[in-house]
Design a protein around this motif. Structure first.
Motif, short mmCIF file in Angstrom:
data_model
loop_
_atom_site.label_atom_id
_atom_site.label_comp_id
_atom_site.label_asym_id
_atom_site.label_seq_id
_atom_site.Cartn_x
_atom_site.Cartn_y
_atom_site.Cartn_z
N ARG A 21 0.72 -1.36 0.04
CA ARG A 21 0.13 0.19 0.09
C ARG A 21 0.85 1.30 0.10
NH1 ARG A 21 -5.46 -1.22 2.76
NH2 ARG A 21 -5.59 -3.31 2.57
N ASP A 22 2.17 1.08 -0.04
CA ASP A 22 3.21 2.23 -0.09
C ASP A 22 2.89 3.15 1.02
OD1 ASP A 22 5.21 3.49 -1.13
OD2 ASP A 22 4.03 5.03 -2.33
N ILE A 23 2.99 2.50 2.21
CA ILE A 23 2.74 3.39 3.48
C ILE A 23 4.03 3.10 4.52
CG2 ILE A 23 1.43 3.33 5.86
CD1 ILE A 23 -1.11 2.33 4.16
N ASP A 24 4.47 4.16 4.90
CA ASP A 24 5.82 4.00 5.68
C ASP A 24 5.29 3.17 7.08
OD1 ASP A 24 7.82 4.60 7.06
OD2 ASP A 24 7.85 6.78 7.09
N GLY A 25 6.12 2.30 7.46
CA GLY A 25 5.80 1.56 8.66
C GLY A 25 6.09 2.38 9.75
N ALA A 26 6.65 3.36 9.78
CA ALA A 26 6.84 4.40 10.98
C ALA A 26 5.67 4.99 11.45
CB ALA A 26 8.27 5.34 10.47
N ARG A 27 4.82 5.04 10.59
CA ARG A 27 3.46 5.75 10.96
C ARG A 27 2.41 4.74 11.70
NH1 ARG A 27 0.40 7.09 5.76
NH2 ARG A 27 -0.87 7.95 7.39
N VAL A 28 3.02 3.43 11.89
CA VAL A 28 2.00 2.32 12.44
C VAL A 28 2.21 2.62 14.11
CG1 VAL A 28 1.56 0.18 13.18
CG2 VAL A 28 2.19 0.83 10.72
N SER A 29 0.95 2.80 14.87
CA SER A 29 0.90 3.29 16.16
C SER A 29 0.48 1.94 16.97
CB SER A 29 0.12 4.41 16.63
OG SER A 29 -1.12 4.11 15.96
N ILE A 30 -0.73 1.24 16.39
CA ILE A 30 -1.15 -0.08 16.82
C ILE A 30 -1.63 -1.00 16.07
CG2 ILE A 30 -3.16 -0.84 18.35
CD1 ILE A 30 -3.67 2.17 19.38
N VAL A 31 -1.07 -2.38 16.16
CA VAL A 31 -1.59 -3.33 15.44
C VAL A 31 -2.56 -4.27 15.94
CG1 VAL A 31 -0.70 -5.62 14.43
CG2 VAL A 31 0.68 -3.50 14.30
N HIS A 32 -3.82 -4.31 15.51
CA HIS A 32 -4.78 -5.19 16.31
C HIS A 32 -4.78 -6.32 16.02
CE1 HIS A 32 -6.88 -0.99 17.66
NE2 HIS A 32 -6.13 -0.78 16.45
N LEU A 33 -5.03 -7.24 17.03
CA LEU A 33 -5.14 -8.85 17.06
C LEU A 33 -6.47 -9.45 17.47
CD1 LEU A 33 -1.39 -10.02 17.59
CD2 LEU A 33 -2.38 -9.78 15.48
N ALA A 34 -6.94 -10.45 16.81
CA ALA A 34 -7.93 -11.08 17.59
C ALA A 34 -7.36 -12.39 17.69
CB ALA A 34 -8.89 -11.31 16.64
N VAL A 35 -7.36 -12.78 19.06
CA VAL A 35 -6.56 -14.04 19.56
C VAL A 35 -7.95 -14.71 20.20
CG1 VAL A 35 -5.00 -14.92 20.80
CG2 VAL A 35 -4.53 -12.95 19.65
N GLY A 36 -8.12 -16.10 19.54
CA GLY A 36 -9.09 -17.10 20.32
C GLY A 36 -8.62 -17.67 21.61
N GLU A 37 -9.61 -17.89 22.15
CA GLU A 37 -9.62 -18.48 23.57
C GLU A 37 -8.71 -20.13 23.68
OE1 GLU A 37 -12.30 -19.72 27.39
OE2 GLU A 37 -13.20 -18.89 25.73
N LEU A 38 -9.02 -20.72 22.56
CA LEU A 38 -8.48 -21.81 22.24
C LEU A 38 -7.24 -22.14 21.35
CD1 LEU A 38 -11.81 -23.82 21.26
CD2 LEU A 38 -10.55 -23.57 23.48
N SER A 39 -6.67 -20.69 21.19
CA SER A 39 -5.49 -20.72 20.18
C SER A 39 -4.13 -21.10 21.11
CB SER A 39 -5.41 -19.29 19.51
OG SER A 39 -5.06 -18.39 20.51
N GLN A 40 -4.26 -21.05 22.25
CA GLN A 40 -3.03 -21.45 23.14
C GLN A 40 -2.00 -20.34 22.86
OE1 GLN A 40 -1.98 -25.51 23.67
NE2 GLN A 40 -4.02 -26.05 23.79
N VAL A 41 -2.33 -19.18 22.79
CA VAL A 41 -1.54 -17.92 22.81
C VAL A 41 -1.49 -17.30 23.98
CG1 VAL A 41 -0.83 -15.89 21.59
CG2 VAL A 41 -1.50 -17.74 20.13
N ASP A 42 -0.47 -16.97 24.81
CA ASP A 42 -0.54 -15.95 25.98
C ASP A 42 -0.33 -14.60 25.65
OD1 ASP A 42 -0.29 -15.99 28.77
OD2 ASP A 42 1.62 -14.86 28.25
N ALA A 43 -1.24 -13.79 25.88
CA ALA A 43 -1.02 -12.35 25.48
C ALA A 43 -0.17 -11.60 25.91
CB ALA A 43 -2.57 -11.84 25.75
N THR A 44 0.18 -11.76 27.40
CA THR A 44 1.19 -11.39 27.84
C THR A 44 2.74 -11.55 27.28
OG1 THR A 44 0.19 -11.26 29.97
CG2 THR A 44 2.58 -10.83 30.14
N SER A 45 2.96 -12.99 27.03
CA SER A 45 4.02 -13.32 26.28
C SER A 45 4.39 -12.76 24.67
CB SER A 45 4.49 -15.02 26.37
OG SER A 45 4.16 -15.63 27.67
#
Length: 131
Positions: A21-45
């Motif tokens: 999209r020709d967007i400078d990565g330095a402009r990114v402030s937040i990356v939003h993720l959806a993480v399922g309860e069964l995905s076995q991903v620890d949000a803090t880690s």
């Protein structure tokens, strides 16, 4: 800790999408993720691993915003929808039939907030969704 490889994959995906999209990565402030309860991903880690994954990249000023998606099951016998419960595992609490997962396995990037450089110069911050 598979969260480190997941964090690197998120950084790679976001960086590749921004390049298309020709967007400078330095402009990114937040990356939003959806993480399922069964995905076995620890949000803090995952947040901790993300801080290291972005260190030497244009995303180094960004942070993760994680939304947990509760596990939702549906009985294949009676059709009853229910939340996952360790007490019943994947059995219907109503009829004892087997259940299929309808939600809760997600691990997906749902959005990226960008800082508008013109707004920053004027003392404010404006966000837009780019993903």
């Amino acid at each position: 800790m598979h969260e480190a490889s997941l964090a690197r994959a998120v950084v790679t995906s976001v960086t590749e999408e921004l390049a298309t999209r020709d967007i400078d990565g330095a402009r990114v402030s937040i990356v939003h993720l959806a993480v399922g309860e069964l995905s076995q991903v620890d949000a803090t880690s995952l947040r901790f691993a993300y801080e290291f994954a972005v260190e030497e990249t244009q995303l180094r000023r960004s942070r993760l915003e994680i939304v947990r998606i509760p596990a939702r099951l549906r009985c294949t016998s009676c059709g009853r929808a229910s939340r996952f419960s360790p007490e019943y595992y994947f059995e219907c609490s109503e009829c004892g039939g087997g259940c299929q997962v309808e939600a809760g396995r997600e691990f997906e990037i749902t959005g990226i907030d960008l800082v508008d450089p013109d707004q920053v110069e004027r003392g404010g911050v404006c966000y837009d969704r780019a993903y």
